[in-house]
Scaffold this active site. Structure first.
Site, short mmCIF file in Angstrom:
data_model
loop_
_atom_site.label_atom_id
_atom_site.label_comp_id
_atom_site.label_asym_id
_atom_site.label_seq_id
_atom_site.Cartn_x
_atom_site.Cartn_y
_atom_site.Cartn_z
NE ARG A 162 -2.64 1.33 3.90
CZ ARG A 162 -3.82 0.99 4.27
NH1 ARG A 162 -4.85 1.08 4.35
NH2 ARG A 162 -3.26 1.03 5.92
CG ASP A 446 -4.22 3.06 10.65
OD1 ASP A 446 -5.52 3.09 10.62
OD2 ASP A 446 -4.58 1.31 9.54
#
Length: 541
Positions: A162, A446
């Site tokens: 990612r 996150d």
């Protein structure tokens, strides 16, 4: 156009990543795609203002023919046909990368985005580790002598990288003296060094694409893939990409996003925190009807979330693409086995809902959750690698259903403000210290968690919401007072005054400005001003 570096970070193997040829490739990507990227980011603002002013959105009339047509994405390569369990985590440090690869998950989302602080050290170290992982040579020795190596007794997780979203810069790579585009740096360096090797072994290259807000942004990624493959002699269509549907405008363009990427598309993923954050951001001037309950109360079973996930599964399977479920962020706490057991049961129920709805797999944040998720999907899939054949013709989702915030069960409470401000500061502080995957209250968090936390408080202040547990109106003054309390609480938990001063104090000041509007309008991404606060030790040599 010229490319320069601020410096080469102190990372073993950095010189092999930052080669002259690789940097020329990055420069070429910028020369071809920067203008389009910039125009698309500008278009985000005008689209958002129009939606917020009207208080609604709709499926695009100009792309109705795409939604109505009969087409599918390219067939999945063998390594991506079974994605029943995916583990997420940063690719730096190497120990975390090895643990993810060895976890027993089918896929590892190797994160250079929300679970990684984009210091130049972290970015380059992640790319070094991904190169070693692609070649099966990744290893790590702890200072205490413990060695970490890739397992030989079972398959490793397939790596899906990612990169950063289109909006994020890379300040240590300069294009004509200006910061480069983080997404093109991450993708470009990974692709340049690994695409041929991964293509030869059938292991990729595969990517997760974050934060997109339109099918035109997906078209740009498709153009990047097409150019990159041609430039390096990789067969067209080798790349596969899974798109995170984590913004409200993207939810209205799922078909179109898959269509634009159809020669490279693998699937779509349903996130939660970024999706809810996007809804607050997108409709921030639209009034109280978009005010959400405390984030802990907004479950995936809320009507608007059910509409979102049902539409995602139906869209994906109609188009031959995989539907990937959301995160299970629980971290086992061996000191509190009863708490961990209860949390695991919630995870099991959540994964059972996803598997029952037709998802082909789901995310976990910790290796101990891999068997929990696998057990649930095994019970539904059996020997099948996925359930692409499970069509959902009964699904009919309207714009009103996707935007039905008012029906979400739950309350807005002052306790929720406390929780949001604690988490926003705690996460941002650790992010500033160089770690983007942060354990807070037995959950692996996150940047998405900090985003929804700070945006909820901003929204509550703007809409003058009354807290149901205290009867107090949530104002900037009240939020500032609560923030001060939570900062003191954190001060008591952090036993190093220098660490607190270096990271927690600036994090608290930033969150304070963002939630009370001291920086003017709503800040689109927390990570943009936070990136400016990264210490010189982390950004420079």
């Amino acid at each position: 156009m010229s490319i320069t570096l601020t410096h080469t970070p102190r990372v073993a193997g950095a010189e092999a990543i930052l080669t002259e040829d690789a940097l020329a490739f990055i420069e070429n990507l910028h020369q071809r795609f920067t203008g389009t990227r910039d125009a698309l980011l500008a278009a985000r603002s005008s689209s958002r203002r129009a939606a917020s002013a009207s208080g609604t959105m709709d499926f695009l009339p100009e792309t109705a023919h795409i939604r109505q047509a009969d087409w599918t994405v390219a067939e999945a390569p063998a390594k991506l046909r079974d994605r029943r369990v995916e583990i997420t985590g940063p690719a730096s440090p190497a120990k975390m990368a090895i643990n993810a690869l060895n976890s027993g998950a089918k896929v590892w989302l190797a994160d250079l985005e929300d679970a990684s602080t984009p210091t130049w050290h972290n970015v380059v170290d992640a790319l070094v580790n991904l190169g070693a992982a692609a070649r099966g040579t990744l290893s790590f020795t702890n200072p205490d002598g413990r060695e970490y190596t890739l397992r030989q007794d079972a398959p490793l997780a397939t790596v899906v990288v990612r990169p950063r979203g289109w909006h994020l810069p890379e300040a240590n790579v300069l294009i004509d003296g200006k910061p480069a585009i983080g997404a093109l740096v991450d993708f470009g360096l990974h692709f340049f060094h690994n695409a041929a090797h991964l293509a030869a072994s059938g292991d990729g290259p595969f990517y997760y694409l974050p934060k997109m807000e339109s099918h035109l942004e997906a078209r740009l990624w498709n153009e990047v893939f097409t150019f990159a493959q041609a430039e390096l002699g990789i067969p067209h269509g080798t790349v596969r990409a899974t798109v995170l549907i984590e913004t409200i405008p993207a939810a209205f363009e799922m078909d179109e996003i898959l269509y634009e990427l159809r020669e490279h598309a693998s699937g779509l993923n349903a996130g939660r925190w970024d999706y809810l954050f996007s809804m607050i951001k997108y409709f921030r001037e639209a009034g109280p009807k978009f005010t959400m309950p405390d984030r802990a109360d907004v479950a995936m079973t809320a009507p608007m979330m059910r509409a979102y996930t049902d539409l995602l599964v139906a869209t994906c399977h109609k188009r031959g693409a995989f539907a990937m479920g959301g995160m299970a962020a629980v971290i086992p706490n061996r000191r509190e086995p009863d708490v961990t057991a209860a949390a695991f049961e919630k995870v099991r129920a959540d994964k059972a809902r996803e598997a029952g709805d037709g998802f082909d797999g789901s995310w976990v944040a910790h290796p101990d959750l891999v068997p929990v998720c696998a057990e649930v999907f095994d019970s539904v899939l059996g020997d099948r690698p996925n359930q692409l054949e499970r069509q959902r013709p009964e699904v009919e989702v309207t714009p009103a259903m996707l935007l039905d915030v008012e029906s979400a069960p739950g309350k807005v409470t002052e306790a929720g403000v406390h929780a949001n401000l604690y988490v926003a500061v705690a996460y941002t502080a650790v992010w500033l210290s160089g770690n983007g995957a942060v354990a807070i209250h037995n959950l692996m968090e996150d940047a998405a968690t900090a985003e929804i936390s700070r945006s909820q408080v901003w929204q509550q202040i703007r809409n003058q919401v009354v807290a149901e547990d205290t009867g107090n109106t949530i104002t900037a003054e009240l939020a500032s007072a609560i923030l001060a309390e939570e900062v003191e609480r954190l001060r008591g938990e952090v036993d190093n005054a220098e660490v607190f001063a270096a990271y927690y104090q600036p994090a608290a000041e930033l969150i304070g400005r963002l939630v009370t509007g001291q920086d003017g309008d709503f800040e689109d991404f927390l990570t943009l001003p936070a990136y400016q606060l990264l210490s010189t030790e982390l950004v420079a040599p």
